[in-house]
Design an enzyme around this catalytic site. Structure first.
Site, short mmCIF file in Angstrom:
data_model
loop_
_atom_site.label_atom_id
_atom_site.label_comp_id
_atom_site.label_asym_id
_atom_site.label_seq_id
_atom_site.Cartn_x
_atom_site.Cartn_y
_atom_site.Cartn_z
CG ASP A 197 19.06 -15.40 26.06
OD1 ASP A 197 18.97 -16.51 25.51
OD2 ASP A 197 18.11 -14.59 26.12
CG ASP A 213 18.88 -11.50 24.54
OD1 ASP A 213 17.68 -11.80 24.71
OD2 ASP A 213 19.46 -11.58 23.44
CB SER A 214 14.12 -9.96 27.68
OG SER A 214 14.27 -10.95 28.69
CE LYS A 263 16.46 -18.07 25.16
NZ LYS A 263 16.55 -17.07 24.07
CD GLU A 274 10.29 -14.09 21.21
OE1 GLU A 274 11.41 -14.55 21.52
OE2 GLU A 274 9.93 -12.92 21.44
CD GLU A 281 17.70 -14.20 19.64
OE1 GLU A 281 17.80 -13.59 18.55
OE2 GLU A 281 17.25 -13.67 20.67
O1 KIV Z 1 15.40 -12.91 26.29
C1 KIV Z 1 14.36 -13.49 26.61
O2 KIV Z 1 13.67 -13.12 27.57
C2 KIV Z 1 13.96 -14.64 25.82
C3 KIV Z 1 12.61 -15.24 26.10
C4 KIV Z 1 11.58 -14.38 25.52
C5 KIV Z 1 12.51 -16.63 25.61
O3 KIV Z 1 14.68 -15.07 24.98
#
Ligand code: KIV
Length: 271
Positions: free
Chosen positions: A90, A51-52, A120, A189, A122
């Site tokens: 994510d 989600d970056s 994924k 992280e 959090e």
């Molecule tokens: O969103 C992302 O890029 C991440 C990585 C930093 C692991 O969660």
């Protein structure tokens, strides 16, 4: 690619075996077809549609605004180019927190509509019911602890997490809870290397670090950071392998100059 084609696909089983024999796992983020093709051919083990994307693709200040539909669009582009690597998407902010049924529905949408191989999310104990429910539907789940950017307004800063004993102990408890809930892997992280080491040693599942030191089972970086496309982000854990910002800018500048000076196109570059 089907499971019967010639290239052997990385699976959760492959990743577990890599941990067991001490082979480090390589992971990058990717958000589109073209870069995925390059990373996959280079031999990356895991690609994450992080989600970056909210930051590096959409230009938002945080990861919070990106939507499930937007993540699915990006993930489907990655999946079309990924022949060998394992692809994880994510779950974006607001699509799983506090409601395990919604977490399952969001995960099913990702799997059905993008073709990704896993999701994924959090969090620790508070998301374990969701992890168990998603896993019970046959969807592999990767956890994410330490600095969890979807909680940035609770943390207040992007600084190193779990430096104090109490937070470190809580992180260890949460890591075990995520594993017990059925996650196949965990991202840590921005935490002290000693804590990353302890979690990787205590957990059976692969632990992938981003700023979690050298002793975890694998490493992940955001592609824009490691390729030097982002410029104003230089945490200690980031190794830049290229300086694409300056190289692309120079190439674009040269192209502009060539067009303006009528150097491009020349005789050979026209029909
Ligand atoms: O969103 C992302 O890029 C991440 C990585 C930093 C692991 O969660």
């Amino acid at each position: 690619m089907s499971v019967h084609s010639e290239i052997k696909r990385v699976t959760t089983h492959t990743l577990q075996k890599m941990k067991e024999r001490g082979e480090k796992i390589s992971m990058l983020t990717a958000y589109d077809y073209s870069f995925t093709k390059i990373f996959d051919e280079a031999g990356i083990d895991i690609l994450l549609i992080g989600d970056s994307a909210s930051n590096v693709i959409a230009g938002h200040e945080t990861t919070l605004p990106i939507t499930l539909d937007q993540m699915i669009f990006l993930a489907s582009s990655v999946v079309r180019a990924a022949r060998r690597c394992f692809v994880i998407c994510d779950l974006p902010f607001g699509t799983y927190q506090g409601n395990s049924k919604e977490a399952l529905n969001s995960s099913i949408r990702i799997m059905k509509e993008s073709g990704a191989h896993a999701v994924k999310l959090e969090g620790g104990a508070e998301v374990c019911e969701s992890i168990a429910r998603i896993v019970s539907a046959g969807i592999p789940v990767m956890g994410h602890l330490g600095l969890t950017p979807q909680s940035i307004y609770q943390f207040g800063t992007y600084s190193v997490r779990a430096k104090e004993e109490a937070e470190a102990e809580l992180l260890i408890r949460n890591a075990h809870a995520v594993q017990e809930a059925g996650a196949f892997s965990l991202v840590l992280e921005k935490i002290p290397a000693a804590l990353g080491k302890r979690v990787a040693e205590e957990l059976k599942i692969p632990v992938i670090g981003i700023g979690a030191g050298m002793h975890v089972d694998g490493q992940v970086l955001v592609m824009h950071d490691m390729l030097g496309i982002t410029k104003d982000f230089s945490p200690r854990f980031l190794r830049r392998y290229l300086n694409l910002y300056d190289e692309i800018k120079a190439a674009a500048g040269q192209y502009i100059a060539d067009v303006k000076s009528k150097d491009f196109p020349n005789e050979q570059e026209q029909y």
